[in-house]
Design an enzyme around this catalytic site. Structure first.
Site, short mmCIF file in Angstrom:
data_model
loop_
_atom_site.label_atom_id
_atom_site.label_comp_id
_atom_site.label_asym_id
_atom_site.label_seq_id
_atom_site.Cartn_x
_atom_site.Cartn_y
_atom_site.Cartn_z
CG ASP A 48 -0.31 -0.09 2.47
OD1 ASP A 48 0.99 -0.35 2.66
OD2 ASP A 48 -0.89 -0.10 3.57
CB SER A 49 4.51 1.81 -0.19
OG SER A 49 4.72 0.56 -0.88
CG ASP A 104 0.41 -4.09 2.12
OD1 ASP A 104 0.61 -4.84 2.97
OD2 ASP A 104 1.04 -3.35 1.82
CE LYS A 132 3.12 -6.31 3.79
NZ LYS A 132 2.61 -5.14 4.46
CD GLU A 180 0.49 -1.71 7.64
OE1 GLU A 180 0.01 -0.92 8.58
OE2 GLU A 180 0.98 -1.33 6.87
CD GLU A 200 7.58 -0.62 7.50
OE1 GLU A 200 6.65 -1.00 7.26
OE2 GLU A 200 8.09 0.79 7.37
O1 KIV Z 1 3.71 -1.07 1.47
C1 KIV Z 1 4.95 -1.48 1.60
O2 KIV Z 1 5.58 -1.19 0.75
C2 KIV Z 1 5.09 -2.21 2.62
C3 KIV Z 1 6.75 -2.59 2.82
C4 KIV Z 1 7.49 -1.30 3.56
C5 KIV Z 1 6.96 -3.77 3.87
O3 KIV Z 1 4.41 -2.74 3.67
#
Ligand code: KIV
Length: 269
Positions: free
Chosen positions: A49-50, A88, A118, A120, A187
């Site tokens: 989600d980055s 994510d 994934k 969090e 992280e």
């Molecule tokens: O969203 C992302 O890029 C991440 C990584 C930094 C692990 O969760």
């Protein structure tokens, strides 16, 4: 001897940990970048989600939507021959409602063709993880600095430096393994704590800013390639300076267009 995996699965990652082979993981959000990373032999690709920061220019990961994550994930999946693809679940698509979490995970798997998701968090999202796993969807956990909670933390600084938070992190890591997660991202936590967690868990622990003694590493590909210049955390190693290459190429193109030296006769029909 290092085993060659034709296609990397969640089981391959477990085998890599068992054999002491480090796992390489990078983010990708589009077809062209994913094709390059997969072709270079990356083990796992995270559609993170980055994308909210890197692709859309938002300050945090919170604004990106489930539809946008599915768009990015399906672009990546179309490029992949070998790597495991993890996507994510975005902020608001799984917290506090396990039925919605299941619906979100199923949409990602069905509409993008990705291999896993994934999420969090630890204990507070356990019910959502259980529901998603019950549908046969592999889940990767994410603890430590969890950017979807940035407004709770108030800062992107290193997490779990105090005993109480370190203890909770260890308990959450154990709980995610017992719940059935196939791997865990850690992280921005102290290297000694990450080492202890990686040694205590049988599932792979993949670090970002978690030191060298974990089972693999992940970075945002745009950071590693030097496309994002303004982001300079201590844990980042830049392997290229693409921002300079792109800027210089663009300046040269502009010069050639303005001076009418592009296109040449050979570049014309
Ligand atoms: O969203 C992302 O890029 C991440 C990584 C930094 C692990 O969760």
């Amino acid at each position: 001897m290092k085993k060659q995996f034709k296609k990397v699965t969640t089981h391959s990652l477990a085998e890599m940990k068992a054999n002491g082979e480090k796992i390489s993981m990078l983010t990708a959000y589009d077809f062209s970048m994913a094709k390059l990373l997969d072709g270079a032999g990356i083990d796992a690709i995270l559609v993170g989600d980055s994308a909210s920061n890197v692709m859309a220019g938002h300050e945090t990961t919170l604004p990106i939507t489930l539809d946008q994550m599915i768009y990015h994930a399906s672009s990546v999946v179309r490029a992949i021959d070998r790597a495991l693809v993890i996507v994510d679940l975005p902020f608001g698509s799984y917290q506090g409602n396990s039925s919605e979490a299941l619906r979100s995970a199923i949409r990602i798997m069905k509409e993008s063709g990705a291999h896993s998701v994934k999420l969090e968090g630890g204990k507070e999202i356990q019910e959502s993880i259980v529901r998603i796993l019950s549908a046969g969807v592999p889940v990767m956990g994410h603890l430590g600095l969890t950017p979807q909670s940035i407004y709770k933390f108030g800062t992107y600084t290193v997490r779990a430096t105090e005993e109480e938070e370190a203890q909770k992190l260890m308990e959450d890591a154990m709980l995610l393994q017992e719940t059935g997660c196939f791997a865990l991202v850690l992280e921005k936590v102290p290297a000694a704590l990450a080492k202890k967690i990686a040694e205590s868990l049988s599932i792979p622990v993949i670090g970002i800013g978690a030191g060298p003694d974990v089972d693999g590493q992940v970075l945002v590909s745009h950071d590693l390639l030097g496309i994002t210049k303004e982001f300079n955390p201590r844990f980042l190693r830049r392997y290229a300076d693409l921002s300079t290459i792109v800027s210089e190429a663009t300046e040269n193109y502009i010069k050639d267009v303005k001076s009418n030296s592009f296109p040449s006769e050979n570049e014309s029909y």
